[in-house]
Design an enzyme around this catalytic site. Structure first.
Site, short mmCIF file in Angstrom:
data_model
loop_
_atom_site.label_atom_id
_atom_site.label_comp_id
_atom_site.label_asym_id
_atom_site.label_seq_id
_atom_site.Cartn_x
_atom_site.Cartn_y
_atom_site.Cartn_z
CB THR A 123 -0.81 -0.05 1.39
OG1 THR A 123 -1.63 1.32 1.47
CG2 THR A 123 -0.04 -0.29 2.61
CG ASP A 124 -1.13 5.07 -1.12
OD1 ASP A 124 -1.54 4.08 -0.26
OD2 ASP A 124 -1.54 5.86 -1.35
CD GLU A 125 -3.49 3.73 4.15
OE1 GLU A 125 -2.97 3.61 5.36
OE2 GLU A 125 -4.50 3.08 3.67
CE1 TYR A 147 -3.35 -2.42 5.36
CE2 TYR A 147 -3.30 0.04 5.24
CZ TYR A 147 -3.30 -1.45 4.68
OH TYR A 147 -3.51 -1.73 3.33
CE LYS A 151 -0.21 -5.01 2.81
NZ LYS A 151 -0.53 -6.26 2.40
#
Length: 332
Positions: A123-125, A147, A151
């Site tokens: 994810t870009d997060e 989260y 990741k």
């Protein structure tokens, strides 16, 4: 080509399976999914009788189930993950288990099996928030929620297996995907279905958090391209550069459905809420990929799907989801 798709009953995974079976006639797909609250067999009902498709219920943390599922597979695409930031704040442990330990189990079996390609969906997060500009694949990671930290941990393991064992790992960092089968805890399906029911749309804080809204078709098309052109050891950002503040996304949904702006309700912002995500997608675009949908087209297409598929989402929102929703927004 035989693929193991983990988490294939979820949102992006199920869309990926549909796209691959449509585009590739000589493919076999094994779908390994634990069927948590976000995994829905109804997402794959249209292809459940396809002889190229098979389903195994199981957890990626279970080494024996993973070994069974991966047997004879050439490629692994790992969508299996706990993904909702709010839930990670309430229960970090389950995110660490699936998103880190589960990845390790998959990587070990892929190493033993000798798969040709292992695509880890991230994810870009993991980059954290950025005020201006955009993140490139080599930029420092700065995850700001349980989260995104979990990741990032899964990514680190994947990269370590590439360096240590020469595992053919590819990592993708996708932006906010929207579209068919997205579980209605996420903003676009939540706001769309709430508006259809004349319920409030809960906007965190001032609603000026900026996100890149990419249609899930574009995300899956990028992954399809990487099955052929992705290089082991590489990381690829996948984004549509469709930036829009959350408040504008909510207003667009209301306007599209002919509902009043008064349905917007500002609620207390969540802890550690990233202000803006943005990724540089030059690397994957050089391989020949480009998004089909702009922001408004992507959101309108997603709205239309939920309008036409009440039978899919109404049972979800009338079940256990209702208790979770009331817990999240009733206390804020």
């Amino acid at each position: 080509m035989k693929l193991l798709v983990t988490g294939g009953a979820g949102f992006i995974g199920s869309n990926f399976i549909h796209l691959i079976l449509e585009r590739r006639k000589d493919v076999e797909i094994v779908n390994l999914d634990k069927l948590t609250y976000a995994g829905n067999p109804a997402n794959l009902k249209a292809i459940e009788d396809d002889k190229r498709y098979s389903f195994i219920k199981g957890d990626i943390c279970d080494a024996e189930i993973v070994k069974q599922a991966m047997s004879g597979c050439d490629v692994v695409v790992n969508f299996a993950a706990e993904t909702h930031v709010d839930r990670s704040i309430d229960d970090p442990q389950s995110f660490l288990k699936t998103n880190i330990f589960g990845v390790q189990v998959l990587l070990d079996e892929a190493k033993n099996t000798g798969v040709e390609k292992f695509i880890q969906i991230s994810t870009d997060e993991v980059y954290g928030s950025i005020e201006r500009g955009s993140f490139s694949e080599g930029d420092r990671l700065s995850p700001r929620s349980p989260y995104s930290a979990s990741k990032a941990g899964g990514e680190m393991l994947a990269q370590a297996y590439f360096v240590t064992y020469n595992s053919p790992v590819i990592i993708t960092r996708g932006v906010n995907s929207i579209g068919p089968y997205q579980y209605p805890e996420k903003a676009v399906p939540l706001f769309t279905t709430n508006a259809m029911e004349d319920k409030e749309l809960p906007i965190y804080g001032d609603g000026l958090q900026v996100r890149d809204y990419m249609h899930v078709y574009d995300h899956c098309a990028a992954l399809d391209l990487l099955l052929d052109k992705g290089q082991a050891g590489e990381i690829y950002n996948i984004g549509a550069e469709n930036e829009l503040p959350n408040i504008e996304m909510a207003k667009l949904i209301l306007a599209e459905l002919g509902k009043p702006q008064s349905l917007i309700k500002h609620v207390t912002d969540r802890p550690g809420h990233d202000r803006r995500y943005a990724v540089d997608t030059a690397k994957i675009r050089t391989l020949g990929w480009a998004p089909k949908y702009n922001a408004k087209q992507a959101i309108k297409a997603a709205i239309q799907w939920f309008v036409e598929n009440r039978a899919w989402w109404e049972p979800i929102k009338s079940g256990a989801f209702r208790e979770y929703y009331e817990q999240m927004y009733g206390k804020r």
